[in-house]
Design a protein around this motif. Sequence first.
Motif, PDB file in Angstrom:
ATOM      1  N   GLY B  88       0.805  -1.207   0.000  1.00 45.47           N
ATOM      2  CA  GLY B  88       0.000   0.000   0.000  1.00 45.47           C
ATOM      3  C   GLY B  88       0.839   1.257   0.000  1.00 45.47           C
ATOM      4  N   GLN B  89       2.133   1.115   0.373  1.00 46.16           N
ATOM      5  CA  GLN B  89       2.972   2.298   0.377  1.00 46.16           C
ATOM      6  C   GLN B  89       3.973   2.254  -0.779  1.00 46.16           C
ATOM      7  N   ARG B  90       4.767   1.170  -0.826  1.00 43.64           N
ATOM      8  CA  ARG B  90       5.747   1.079  -1.902  1.00 43.64           C
ATOM      9  C   ARG B  90       5.285   0.138  -3.012  1.00 43.64           C
ATOM     10  N   ILE B  91       4.470  -0.856  -2.621  1.00 43.03           N
ATOM     11  CA  ILE B  91       3.905  -1.769  -3.624  1.00 43.03           C
ATOM     12  C   ILE B  91       2.401  -1.788  -3.391  1.00 43.03           C
ATOM     13  N   SER B  92       1.618  -1.498  -4.392  1.00 39.72           N
ATOM     14  CA  SER B  92       0.191  -1.662  -4.167  1.00 39.72           C
ATOM     15  C   SER B  92      -0.401  -2.526  -5.256  1.00 39.72           C
ATOM     16  N   MET B  93      -1.656  -2.887  -5.032  1.00 43.33           N
ATOM     17  CA  MET B  93      -2.237  -3.895  -5.905  1.00 43.33           C
ATOM     18  C   MET B  93      -3.683  -3.534  -6.207  1.00 43.33           C
ATOM     19  N   ILE B  94      -4.094  -3.743  -7.436  1.00 46.70           N
ATOM     20  CA  ILE B  94      -5.519  -3.650  -7.747  1.00 46.70           C
ATOM     21  C   ILE B  94      -5.968  -4.989  -8.310  1.00 46.70           C
ATOM     22  N   PHE B  95      -7.253  -5.255  -8.141  1.00 51.92           N
ATOM     23  CA  PHE B  95      -7.739  -6.605  -8.395  1.00 51.92           C
ATOM     24  C   PHE B  95      -8.715  -6.646  -9.557  1.00 51.92           C
ATOM     25  N   GLN B  96      -9.062  -7.874  -9.876  1.00 55.63           N
ATOM     26  CA  GLN B  96      -9.877  -8.129 -11.048  1.00 55.63           C
ATOM     27  C   GLN B  96     -11.287  -7.544 -10.960  1.00 55.63           C
ATOM     28  N   ALA B 115      -6.115   4.311   3.427  1.00 55.72           N
ATOM     29  CA  ALA B 115      -4.873   3.984   2.715  1.00 55.72           C
ATOM     30  C   ALA B 115      -3.782   5.019   3.003  1.00 55.72           C
ATOM     31  N   VAL B 116      -4.188   6.300   3.127  1.00 56.87           N
ATOM     32  CA  VAL B 116      -3.193   7.337   3.409  1.00 56.87           C
ATOM     33  C   VAL B 116      -2.722   7.229   4.851  1.00 56.87           C
ATOM     34  N   GLN B 117      -3.677   7.146   5.761  1.00 60.63           N
ATOM     35  CA  GLN B 117      -3.346   7.242   7.182  1.00 60.63           C
ATOM     36  C   GLN B 117      -2.641   6.004   7.730  1.00 60.63           C
ATOM     37  N   LEU B 118      -2.746   4.902   7.002  1.00 60.68           N
ATOM     38  CA  LEU B 118      -2.016   3.712   7.429  1.00 60.68           C
ATOM     39  C   LEU B 118      -0.512   3.917   7.344  1.00 60.68           C
ATOM     40  N   ALA B 131      -7.178  12.424  -0.995  1.00 57.34           N
ATOM     41  CA  ALA B 131      -8.161  11.550  -1.638  1.00 57.34           C
ATOM     42  C   ALA B 131      -8.821  12.264  -2.817  1.00 57.34           C
ATOM     43  N   VAL B 132      -9.191  13.520  -2.602  1.00 55.24           N
ATOM     44  CA  VAL B 132      -9.836  14.295  -3.672  1.00 55.24           C
ATOM     45  C   VAL B 132      -8.883  14.453  -4.855  1.00 55.24           C
ATOM     46  N   GLU B 133      -7.635  14.773  -4.510  1.00 54.82           N
ATOM     47  CA  GLU B 133      -6.603  14.928  -5.535  1.00 54.82           C
ATOM     48  C   GLU B 133      -6.514  13.663  -6.406  1.00 54.82           C
ATOM     49  N   MET B 134      -6.506  12.503  -5.731  1.00 55.39           N
ATOM     50  CA  MET B 134      -6.386  11.241  -6.461  1.00 55.39           C
ATOM     51  C   MET B 134      -7.625  10.943  -7.298  1.00 55.39           C
ATOM     52  N   LEU B 168      -2.658   4.134  -5.946  1.00 59.34           N
ATOM     53  CA  LEU B 168      -1.584   5.083  -6.266  1.00 59.34           C
ATOM     54  C   LEU B 168      -1.473   6.215  -5.258  1.00 59.34           C
ATOM     55  N   ILE B 169      -2.343   6.197  -4.246  1.00 53.81           N
ATOM     56  CA  ILE B 169      -2.466   7.361  -3.353  1.00 53.81           C
ATOM     57  C   ILE B 169      -1.174   7.642  -2.581  1.00 53.81           C
TER      58      ILE B 169
END
Lengths: 336, 340
Positions: B88-96, B115-118, B131-134, B168-169
């Motif tokens: 979520g920070q250096r490697i993130s993933m999106i799913f099918q 996702a940001v605050q983690l 979030a809005v920016e993204m 990508l956030i």
Amino acid sequence: MTRYIIRRLLWAIVLFVAITIITYVIFYLVPTDPARLAAGRNPTPAQVKSVAHYLGTDRPVWYQYGLFLKRLVIDHSLGYSFADRVSVNTDVLNAAPVTASLVIGGAILWMLIAIPVGVFSALHPRSKTDRVAMASVLVGISAHPIWIGLILSYVFGYIPSSGHALGFSFPSFTFLPIQGYCNLRGASQGQVCSGPIQWLYHLILPWVTFAILYAAFYVRMIRANVMETLNEDYVRTARAKGAPELQVLRSHVLRNAMLPVVTMLGMDIAIALGGAVLVENVFGLPGLGQLAVTAVGTFDLPVIIGTVVFASIVVITFNLLVDILYAWIDPRIRLG
Amino acid sequence: MALLDVRDLRTHFHTEDGIVRAVDGVSFSVEKGKTLAIVGESGSGKSVTCLTIMGLNSGRRIDISGEAIFDGVDLLAIPKDELRRYRGQRISMIFQDPMTSLNPVHTIGRQLREAVQLHADVTKAQANARAVEMLKAVRIPRAETRLDDYPHQFSGGMRQRVMIAMALINNPDLLIADEPTTALDVTTQAQILKLMNELQRDFGSAIILITHDLGVVAETADDVLVMYAAQPAERGGYEDIFYRPHHPYTWGLLRSLPHLATIGEDLKPIPGAPPSLLNPPAGCRFHPRCPYVMDICTTVVPEFALVPGSGDHRAACHLDEETKQREAATILTETLADSA
């Protein structure tokens, strides 16, 4: 939302009328004359007739039903008991807090047991703890509430006060009471005890009995729901975001897994409030279940109807509450 | 040096029926800012490869071996909690499936904020702003007002945009996209792919794109890894795979693509079905389905060998170089005839 509630309320009225009509019809299908029972020992036919007139049972069923509805709607009265002419309102209002104490306390206890055990089992399926929990659950589901109640009474009530167990003797003492109920606040007439401590003390065994029975169902249900939710794609998304396991569980798994549990809980509490007959019987609690059983035994129609009316109102109200609560916790449901 | 270097990765699941070797000796590397496409049929091990790198495999009894060196750190060797910080920070993933990948009971604002605050100690307002920016970056209209909406109020394509925004956030170095367009309709697919290409340019993230669709590969990939039955069949640059394919399985994939020129003709699927990973065929795993099968293929496992005269183009096939080049040329002619 308002429209939804109005529609539900109208539907509730239809349901209510149907339930009371069915109760009336069933009662009159039983070939017994309540007047004869109420008229005392060896009454003359004339006496029975005058009692029947006094009770109103000489009138046709539809007339009696109409009278019941009129009294209920206009006078807010459930009528008077055939057996002792006490107001049914009083009977029901005296019995309701007893049942409510039993059921709500029991529900809190069973959820306190079921949530941690169910979640733990789901997180560690096939572990030793899970296997022990599932075996206990099977016992809990299979055991009859009367049997559970009697065993608990025997072990925690009778044995300590009898002074001997398994061939050993010991100074007898009172551990837990096995009969009776104490008001939470001020004692009503004929009661020997009252106050929160006595109330709690007398309800421990009934609560435990109740909780064992339902906790078993709920452990299984929560375990299944949590396991299912753990496999959801959005849980994987949460992990992919880097959420720690505890946060994944709290924020993403539990809330979704608890949705169906809330529905069940609402239904179960409502049904139990209508009369937790067996548990009340074992522990001599003067609740709605006891009231209804006694009334059936004496063909006391107004009291039977009174408990049915009360139970249906509770069930209908709880259903409505659960629906509204559900819409609040699950945004996908829009009431319209 | 490569951003991610995976060497001889093996993921074996212990099941009641036996050991499923879902990934069985896969190596590849991903360069900074580049796209690697992993191509293969369902069950070829492409998703499991990526889930293993992320530490997201479900199931209890798994044996993992090999290395996944990300920016100098072997992701397979570090403690779970340390790996979590990469996710979520250096490697993130999106799913099918975007329809099920967002939590239905939380607003998308909350899920983006999470996702940001983690990974950063920021206030709710700051996280919201991000979030809005993204959401704007992934071109969701009226981004500010949509934060309070729930996933069910978005269409499938919009949800996938939200997933991409979420991935990508934190400006990751690597984005793993597991069949990101498979569940979407064709026009939405094209939009999402275009968006991913643009975002890659703006954000500079490397992408591993898992897909079974060579059409998608053609539009996005710099490098391609073709997997068959848990093992690499062929690996190379985009041009190696499309212009000089060296493996009969890759040929089959290329031939089974529908082309405009073949309208009216039957599609040419690869005959047969992928083998069971419980008990894969001896020798070359593709031999039962291979039209070029020879005696040697049934007994000897082909080496994943460098194609002569190439940079880093490898294929695992016993056929001689001459046949391979002839077939590759034939397929290229067919494909060019289509586009002509």
